[in-house]
Scaffold this motif. Structure first.
Motif, short mmCIF file in Angstrom:
data_model
loop_
_atom_site.label_atom_id
_atom_site.label_comp_id
_atom_site.label_asym_id
_atom_site.label_seq_id
_atom_site.Cartn_x
_atom_site.Cartn_y
_atom_site.Cartn_z
N GLU A 14 0.66 -1.24 -0.24
CA GLU A 14 -0.15 -0.10 -0.07
C GLU A 14 1.30 1.09 0.03
O GLU A 14 0.65 2.13 -0.65
CB GLU A 14 -1.11 0.34 1.08
N SER A 15 2.44 1.35 0.99
CA SER A 15 2.86 2.42 0.60
C SER A 15 3.29 2.69 -1.05
O SER A 15 3.79 3.83 -0.74
CB SER A 15 4.17 2.30 1.63
N TYR A 16 3.07 2.39 -1.40
CA TYR A 16 3.81 2.57 -3.19
C TYR A 16 2.60 2.85 -4.01
O TYR A 16 3.04 3.39 -5.63
CB TYR A 16 4.49 1.06 -3.83
N ALA A 17 1.32 2.88 -3.96
CA ALA A 17 0.01 3.38 -3.77
C ALA A 17 0.71 4.93 -4.26
O ALA A 17 0.89 5.89 -3.62
CB ALA A 17 -0.91 3.44 -3.42
N GLY A 18 0.08 5.80 -4.97
CA GLY A 18 0.02 6.95 -4.81
C GLY A 18 0.33 7.80 -6.41
O GLY A 18 0.25 6.58 -7.53
N GLU A 19 0.48 9.31 -6.96
CA GLU A 19 0.24 9.63 -8.16
C GLU A 19 1.63 10.18 -8.25
O GLU A 19 1.74 10.73 -7.48
CB GLU A 19 -0.41 10.81 -8.58
N TYR A 20 2.70 9.90 -9.48
CA TYR A 20 3.45 9.85 -9.58
C TYR A 20 3.88 10.83 -10.80
O TYR A 20 3.38 10.36 -11.88
CB TYR A 20 4.82 8.92 -9.36
N THR A 46 1.14 11.59 -16.06
CA THR A 46 1.03 11.46 -14.51
C THR A 46 0.94 9.93 -14.42
O THR A 46 0.22 9.38 -15.34
CB THR A 46 0.02 11.73 -13.92
N LEU A 47 1.68 8.60 -13.52
CA LEU A 47 1.44 7.76 -13.23
C LEU A 47 1.11 7.32 -11.82
O LEU A 47 1.21 8.53 -10.88
CB LEU A 47 2.82 6.75 -13.53
N THR A 48 -0.48 6.80 -12.18
CA THR A 48 -0.62 6.07 -10.93
C THR A 48 -1.05 5.22 -10.16
O THR A 48 -0.88 3.52 -11.20
CB THR A 48 -2.57 6.56 -11.25
N ILE A 49 0.05 4.24 -9.61
CA ILE A 49 -0.19 3.36 -9.15
C ILE A 49 -1.35 2.92 -7.90
O ILE A 49 -1.28 4.00 -6.75
CB ILE A 49 0.57 3.37 -8.11
N GLU A 50 -1.96 1.92 -7.99
CA GLU A 50 -2.95 1.53 -7.23
C GLU A 50 -2.80 0.24 -6.84
O GLU A 50 -2.13 -0.79 -7.26
CB GLU A 50 -4.47 1.33 -7.84
N ALA A 51 -3.57 -0.07 -5.19
CA ALA A 51 -3.04 -1.60 -4.50
C ALA A 51 -4.40 -2.17 -4.51
O ALA A 51 -5.65 -1.51 -4.21
CB ALA A 51 -2.57 -1.44 -3.25
N ALA A 65 -0.72 -0.40 -11.86
CA ALA A 65 -0.03 1.75 -12.95
C ALA A 65 -0.84 1.59 -14.68
O ALA A 65 -2.18 0.88 -14.67
CB ALA A 65 1.60 1.23 -13.00
N THR A 66 -1.29 2.90 -14.29
CA THR A 66 -1.99 3.06 -15.08
C THR A 66 -0.77 4.91 -15.60
O THR A 66 -1.09 5.56 -14.51
CB THR A 66 -3.62 3.75 -14.78
N ILE A 67 -1.16 4.98 -16.90
CA ILE A 67 0.05 5.86 -17.82
C ILE A 67 -0.52 6.18 -18.72
O ILE A 67 -1.08 4.88 -20.31
CB ILE A 67 1.21 5.61 -17.52
N ASN A 68 -1.08 7.74 -19.54
CA ASN A 68 -1.39 7.48 -20.42
C ASN A 68 -2.26 6.70 -21.28
O ASN A 68 -2.52 6.38 -21.92
CB ASN A 68 -0.61 7.73 -21.29
#
Length: 77
Positions: free
Chosen positions: A40-46, A53-58, A65-68
């Protein structure tokens, strides 16, 4: 060779190369390891100015990961 045979041969060679790459990657992977932090600590938007923007979800103990508009699952190596 006719075009169809040439195309089929090209696809066959590509599949063989892909399978060999997968096998080699698996040999390099260190098995039995785990992430150094809770998933869970890796989740977020980078965000990166060039890539967006790269979105990481747990979800269910795994990361995605979602990007573009492209989605993929992430796996610990």
């Amino acid at each position: 060779l006719n075009w169809l045979e040439e195309g089929v041969e090209g696809v066959r060679k590509s599949r063989e190369a892909l399978e060999e790459d997968r096998h080699n990657d698996d040999l390099l992977r260190k098995k039995g390891t785990q992430p150094s932090h809770p998933i869970e600590s890796y989740a977020g938007e980078y965000t990166h100015p060039g890539y967006g923007t790269l979105t990481i979800e747990a979800k269910d103990g795994k990361l995605s990961a979602t990007i573009n508009g492209l989605n993929c699952l992430l796996d610990h190596w």
